[in-house]
Each structure stands twice: as structure tokens, then as C-alpha cells.
Design an enzyme around this catalytic site. Sequence first.
Site, mmCIF file in Angstrom:
data_model
loop_
_atom_site.group_PDB
_atom_site.id
_atom_site.type_symbol
_atom_site.label_atom_id
_atom_site.label_comp_id
_atom_site.label_asym_id
_atom_site.label_seq_id
_atom_site.Cartn_x
_atom_site.Cartn_y
_atom_site.Cartn_z
ATOM 1 N N PHE A 101 0.853 -1.202 0.000
ATOM 2 C CA PHE A 101 0.000 0.000 0.000
ATOM 3 C C PHE A 101 0.881 1.241 0.000
ATOM 4 O O PHE A 101 1.787 1.364 0.814
ATOM 5 C CB PHE A 101 -0.920 0.022 1.221
ATOM 6 C CG PHE A 101 -1.815 1.242 1.253
ATOM 7 C CD1 PHE A 101 -2.962 1.305 0.472
ATOM 8 C CD2 PHE A 101 -1.488 2.342 2.041
ATOM 9 C CE1 PHE A 101 -3.762 2.442 0.475
ATOM 10 C CE2 PHE A 101 -2.291 3.477 2.054
ATOM 11 C CZ PHE A 101 -3.436 3.530 1.268
ATOM 12 N N ASP A 121 9.245 2.664 1.548
ATOM 13 C CA ASP A 121 8.091 3.411 2.071
ATOM 14 C C ASP A 121 8.022 3.176 3.583
ATOM 15 O O ASP A 121 7.577 2.129 4.048
ATOM 16 C CB ASP A 121 6.816 2.925 1.368
ATOM 17 C CG ASP A 121 5.565 3.678 1.834
ATOM 18 O OD1 ASP A 121 5.572 4.217 2.957
ATOM 19 O OD2 ASP A 121 4.577 3.694 1.085
ATOM 20 N N LYS A 174 3.174 9.485 8.495
ATOM 21 C CA LYS A 174 2.288 9.225 9.627
ATOM 22 C C LYS A 174 2.745 9.733 11.006
ATOM 23 O O LYS A 174 2.199 10.699 11.513
ATOM 24 C CB LYS A 174 1.965 7.730 9.698
ATOM 25 C CG LYS A 174 1.029 7.299 8.570
ATOM 26 C CD LYS A 174 0.456 5.929 8.804
ATOM 27 C CE LYS A 174 -0.722 5.633 7.885
ATOM 28 N NZ LYS A 174 -0.372 5.144 6.557
HETATM 29 C C1 PLP Z 1 -0.720 5.411 5.208
HETATM 30 C C2 PLP Z 1 0.273 4.986 4.201
HETATM 31 C C3 PLP Z 1 0.431 5.696 2.998
HETATM 32 C C4 PLP Z 1 -0.451 6.867 2.613
HETATM 33 O O1 PLP Z 1 -0.356 7.914 3.504
HETATM 34 P P1 PLP Z 1 -1.502 9.055 3.502
HETATM 35 O O2 PLP Z 1 -1.001 10.065 4.480
HETATM 36 O O3 PLP Z 1 -2.766 8.388 3.906
HETATM 37 O O4 PLP Z 1 -1.581 9.588 2.120
HETATM 38 C C5 PLP Z 1 1.418 5.286 2.142
HETATM 39 N N1 PLP Z 1 2.201 4.236 2.425
HETATM 40 C C6 PLP Z 1 2.074 3.533 3.558
HETATM 41 C C7 PLP Z 1 2.985 2.390 3.833
HETATM 42 C C8 PLP Z 1 1.091 3.886 4.478
HETATM 43 O O5 PLP Z 1 0.935 3.158 5.598
#
Ligand code: PLP
Length: 409
Positions: free
Chosen positions: A148, A232, A261
Site C-alpha cells: 500500500f 516506504d 504518519k
Molecule cells: C498510510 C500509508 C500511505 C499513505 O499515507 P496518507 O497520508 O494516507 O496519504 C502510504 N504508504 C504507507 C505504507 C502507508 O501506511
Amino acid sequence: MTATSTTADSARTGQDWRGTFGSVMMGSLAVPAVMLDHGSGAYVWDIDGKEYLDFLAGIAVNSLGHAHPVLVEAVSSQAARLVHVSNYFATVPQLALAERLLRITGAGPTGRVYFGNSGAEANEAAFKLARLNSHGSRTRILALNNGFHGRTMGSLALTGKPSMREPFEPMVPGVEHIDSTIAALEAAIDDTVAALFVEPIKGEAGVVDLPEGFLAAARSLTSRHGALLVVDEIQTGVGRTGRWFAFEHAGIVPDAITVAKGMAGGVPIGALVTFGSASGLFTRGQHGSTFGGNPLATAVAGAVLEEIERAALIDNAARRGAQLRESLLAIGSPLIAELRGAGLLIGIGLSEPVADALAASALRHGLIVNAPNESSIRLAPPLIIGDAEVAEFDRRFRAALTDLDRQGA
Ligand SMILES: *Cc1c(COP(=O)(O)O)cnc(C)c1O
């Protein structure tokens, strides 16, 4: 008018507001289970006064928990100075945060930082970085099945969940999804690949670990073929897994990471951090954001990161994570099939597809956990939790499990 509407609003219950939700909010979001009002530490209260132990922390966002004095002070003092200036100007909090990020990521003096406002925006910047590494012939970008990376069109193209992508096709071209195996990596990476995007632990997939040796193999294959390794760290970063960043567990150095986050404890911010030669790819005018790197968000992020260091919250994440795993195993429930993740990002693999019912049962017992899919419960509590919160989690989670058994019987 303000007086009457304030009175009317405060007289409405959680049930009333949930009714309102469907008639005012876009249909893309589910009606939430509760309406929250305020919090303190690892606890939140809903508008009807019920208390919850928050073991989700806004999906790994509220690193310091709720209403932490350091965060409250950083927001209020910076708001009283400057909130926003545009990228025609710089501010001390912005540059101090960039310096701090280069230090804690290990990117050091050859690293560079780009600030956006969310995880998806950080990944959009990384996507553009990957395109800049194309040199005409590198047309492919690799990402992992079930990974994701966000909901905007570029980050969605990277996301390895066909059901999320399909309604919005055609996707941004060039992205291919592969299995999370070293064999799949070896088969896919060649000199036509511009970048590989990897979540070190797949959070939204249910907190799923990569196979042993995967990141090391990804590093050596991407290096050999001149592709960027983009990690990521949006969910795994900022101390959550017991290190500043999860890639450290693998002993590798990536070309870029994305962070968001937990970085500012709930104030929106995202960042792309590059390492070494990847730092030279963007040239003037190629990317930007009106709000990105504003003094409010960067001052708060600076304060949050400083507090994480001062209070040794990374060690705490490792220690409390181990404690939680022990107490989950001690429950001895046949429903708990496996424990995944690292530090305070924990995936509980269930032996039956009842995660939604279990999360709902936990909520009734005053405990917030999350069900990213039907066979997984995700725990991502604030990094500040101590013995008392671990013990309280144990009590409430056991009650939730017992209740579920009773309903099932
Ligand atoms: C939450 C998340 C995203 C997206 O972040 P947003 O602030 O919701 O756009 C991307 N990559 C990972 C691994 C995430 O957990």
C-alpha cells in the site's frame, strides 16, 4: 446563529452525528463506529463520555499519544509566530527538521529532504524521483503485490491491490507488481527498471513481514542494475518498529525513503528523504507544494522527534512491543494463530476470519484496535505506553475475546 447552532450541536449524541455522517460526507468513507471528542495519553473519549484505550493511534500517527504537552506547546507557540509562508521563503523549523531527518535517517550531508503534507504526497514525490532516474530507457517501476502506498493516482498506481486500482483505471503507466520473494525480484530487475518501491512491513495488508533477506537482496539487485530502492517508511518509520526506520533492521542503505504518519504526532506532514546520488535528481522547479514544509508542521515534527529521542521512545517501542507479544501469547487463545511485525507495529494473524467482529467487540470493551482485513488485527499504540497501558490492553483484549466466544457459541 452561532449561539443556537452551538447549543444544538452539543445536544446531539454520537448516534445523532453518525446519522448526519452519511448525508454530509462523501460516500468514499464508511460511517465511523464512534465520534471522538478528546484524548489524553493513550486514552480517548467519545462525545457521549465513554473512554477507550487507543491501540491504533490514528493508524500509527499519534506517536506521543493525545494532548502530549510537548505537542500542545509546539503547536501553540509556532501558531503564535508563523503558520505558513509559501516556498518563496524558508523558516528555521523547516531547515532544522531537514537537518534532523538527515541525521536520524543516516542520509547525512549527501542526503536531501522534500516536504509534502501526507504519505501519498511523499510517494508522489518519490514516483517523480523514479521517473527522473529513467535516462530514457528505464521505463519500468516495480512495486509489491499487496503493498500500500496511498490513494492519489501515482501512489495508487504503486499500490498492489487490484480492487483499489480498478475503478480508477487507466493507471499512471509503467508500474508492475511482483510477489514479495527474492526469486520474483531476481526475475524482474534488469537495466530497464527505474525504481523498486517496498514497504518494509506491509501495514495495510495486515502487518505482513517481508521474507528474511528480502531487503538485502533488493538492495544488491537494484544497485547492480542502477535502479533506485525506495523504502516506504510511512507507517513503519519514526521509531515505531524499535529503530528510527525499519530498513535499519536489514542493515541496508536505501536510495530514498518516504516518511509521514508518526512524524508530527498528528499534524499533517510528509517527506521524501534521498540518500547519496539520488539527491541530485530533482532540479529547480520540478516539484513543489504550497503547504509543504510549512513552519507549523515542521516545528511540530521537530518537537515530536526531539521528544522521541529525549524520552527514549524507540527503546520503549521495542520493549513494550516485546511485552505485548508475551501477553498476547499468554492468553493462549486458539484464535491467535501468529504474531507479525516489529516493535509497536503488531499484526495478530487470526485462525478464523472474524477480525471485524473482534475489533467491534474490543470497541465495546473500551479498546481501539483495527482490522485491516478479515484475518488480521493491527495494533499500533502510541510510543509512550508503559506497564499500565500494557496491563489495561491485556484486560480489555481478553474481555473482547471472551465476548466473541460467547457470541460464537
Ligand atoms: C498510510 C500509508 C500511505 C499513505 O499515507 P496518507 O497520508 O494516507 O496519504 C502510504 N504508504 C504507507 C505504507 C502507508 O501506511
